[in-house]
Design a protein around this motif. Structure first.
Motif, PDB file in Angstrom:
ATOM      1  N   PRO A 280      26.110   7.789 -34.992  1.00 29.36           N
ATOM      2  CA  PRO A 280      26.060   8.583 -33.762  1.00 29.36           C
ATOM      3  C   PRO A 280      24.950   8.107 -32.826  1.00 29.36           C
ATOM      4  N   ASP A 298      21.403   9.176 -32.233  1.00 30.86           N
ATOM      5  CA  ASP A 298      21.216  10.607 -32.029  1.00 30.86           C
ATOM      6  C   ASP A 298      20.573  11.173 -33.292  1.00 30.86           C
ATOM      7  N   LYS A 301      22.674  14.275 -35.132  1.00 27.01           N
ATOM      8  CA  LYS A 301      24.017  13.907 -35.587  1.00 27.01           C
ATOM      9  C   LYS A 301      23.975  12.796 -36.638  1.00 27.01           C
ATOM     10  N   SER A 302      23.099  11.819 -36.430  1.00 30.06           N
ATOM     11  CA  SER A 302      23.034  10.722 -37.400  1.00 30.06           C
ATOM     12  C   SER A 302      22.503  11.225 -38.740  1.00 30.06           C
ATOM     13  N   VAL A 318      31.958  12.990 -35.746  1.00 28.73           N
ATOM     14  CA  VAL A 318      30.932  12.776 -34.726  1.00 28.73           C
ATOM     15  C   VAL A 318      31.410  11.752 -33.716  1.00 28.73           C
ATOM     16  N   LYS A 319      30.799  11.787 -32.539  1.00 26.93           N
ATOM     17  CA  LYS A 319      31.096  10.815 -31.487  1.00 26.93           C
ATOM     18  C   LYS A 319      29.788  10.344 -30.890  1.00 26.93           C
TER      19      LYS A 319
END
Length: 319
Positions: A280, A298, A301-302, A318-319
């Motif tokens: 991410p 990120d 998120k990561s 996730v994006k």
């Protein structure tokens, strides 16, 4: 019938030891203070390097590889194999991370202090061992196995399976990689395949678009290599094994069964039975203190993705 069965067994055993003897091992998973504890499931770090080993001057010119000495990481992926689904995660080679302190490989004996750089600098400075340590410390995720392949091995692998069928969404013409393809379904030979997974200049998001192409191609390659027409035909099977293993570097503990497990997991993931993601990203165009453009992950998120891999829970979307 008994003679036929015995002959098959002897052939299978002989093939196993022949193939196992072709593996090139390196001690890239060495312990160090503070190394993350072993998690659940199995994590592979898969590296495509720009090593020109095995290429002649004519090969380098024909493949548009240049003639740089040494090797740098051209692509990096983590394959997580677990009970809650397998995941193939690409790591942008421009990821802005802290590279741990390490010994200077020039032979001076000096210790290079920890510093923040693009992640591919770790591979250039200390090879697979430093790259593994860099990945582990930045993700708090233990790497269980390692596999690396250079340009010559990649080209040989694709040619050994008779080329790989790909559907190209739009025409591609890239002078740096030498790629010139029309849109549509076609079979790429080794030279074309290498250019396809390396080219990035006509994509709006450059390296991120290139990683999507790499994931797409790996799925097609795995499907082709695992097809019955490849595995049951000795005229394709033996060249495939020879081309693949002659130039593959693995960790000291990896054997043929481990590689087989990795290959089948990758085939399943890229075929839709699992997830293909990228680390991410919080900022794809981070301007570093030295004026470079890098990729910043990120943080939240990561971490969620890395923790899921460590604990073998479902990797979040996730994006």
């Amino acid at each position: 019938m008994l003679g036929l069965v015995l002959a098959l067994l002897v052939t299978m055993v002989g093939t196993y030891f022949w193939a196992d003897g072709k593996l090139h091992h390196e001690n890239v998973l060495a312990d160090y203070p503070g190394r993350p504890a072993a998690g659940k499931g199995t994590n592979w770090l898969i590296v495509g390097s720009d090593s020109r080993a095995g290429l002649t001057d004519a090969d380098e010119q024909n493949l548009h590889t240049g003639s740089a000495e040494g090797k740098r990481s051209d692509s990096m992926m983590i394959l997580h194999i677990g009970d809650n689904g397998n995941t193939l995660m690409s790591i942008p080679r421009d990821s802005w991370v802290q590279i741990p302190a390490h010994q200077d490989t020039s032979g001076s004996g000096k210790t290079i202090p920890a510093a923040t750089h693009k992640i591919n600098a770790a591979f250039a400075a200390g090879g697979g061992r430093l790259l593994v340590q860099t990945v582990e410390t930045n993700m708090d995720l233990r790497i269980d196995h390692y596999a690396e392949i250079g340009f010559a091995g990649f080209v040989g692998l694709v040619d050994a399976v008779g080329g790989v069928e790909m559907t190209i969404d739009q025409p591609v013409k890239d002078k740096d990689s030498g790629l010139d393809l029309q849109a549509g379904t076609q079979t790429l030979n080794g030279k074309q395949a290498l250019a396809f997974v390396r080219q990035r200049h006509q994509m709006a998001d450059q390296d991120l678009g290139r990683m999507r192409n790499q994931q797409k191609f790996l799925g097609a390659l795995a499907k082709q290599a695992a097809s019955p027409t490849t595995l049951l035909n000795p005229f394709t099977f033996y060249p495939l094994v020879s081309a693949g293993l002659d130039t593959v570097i693995v960790d000291d503990d990896a054997g043929l069964t481990d590689l087989g497990s990795m290959f089948l997991a990758m085939k399943g993931v890229t075929g839709g039975d699992g997830k293909t993601i990228t680390v991410p990203i919080g900022n794809p165009d981070y301007h570093t203190p030295t004026g470079e453009s890098a990729v910043k992950w990120d943080p939240a998120k990561s971490k969620a993705v890395f923790d899921a891999m460590k604990n073998d829970t479902a990797v979040p979307d996730v994006k």
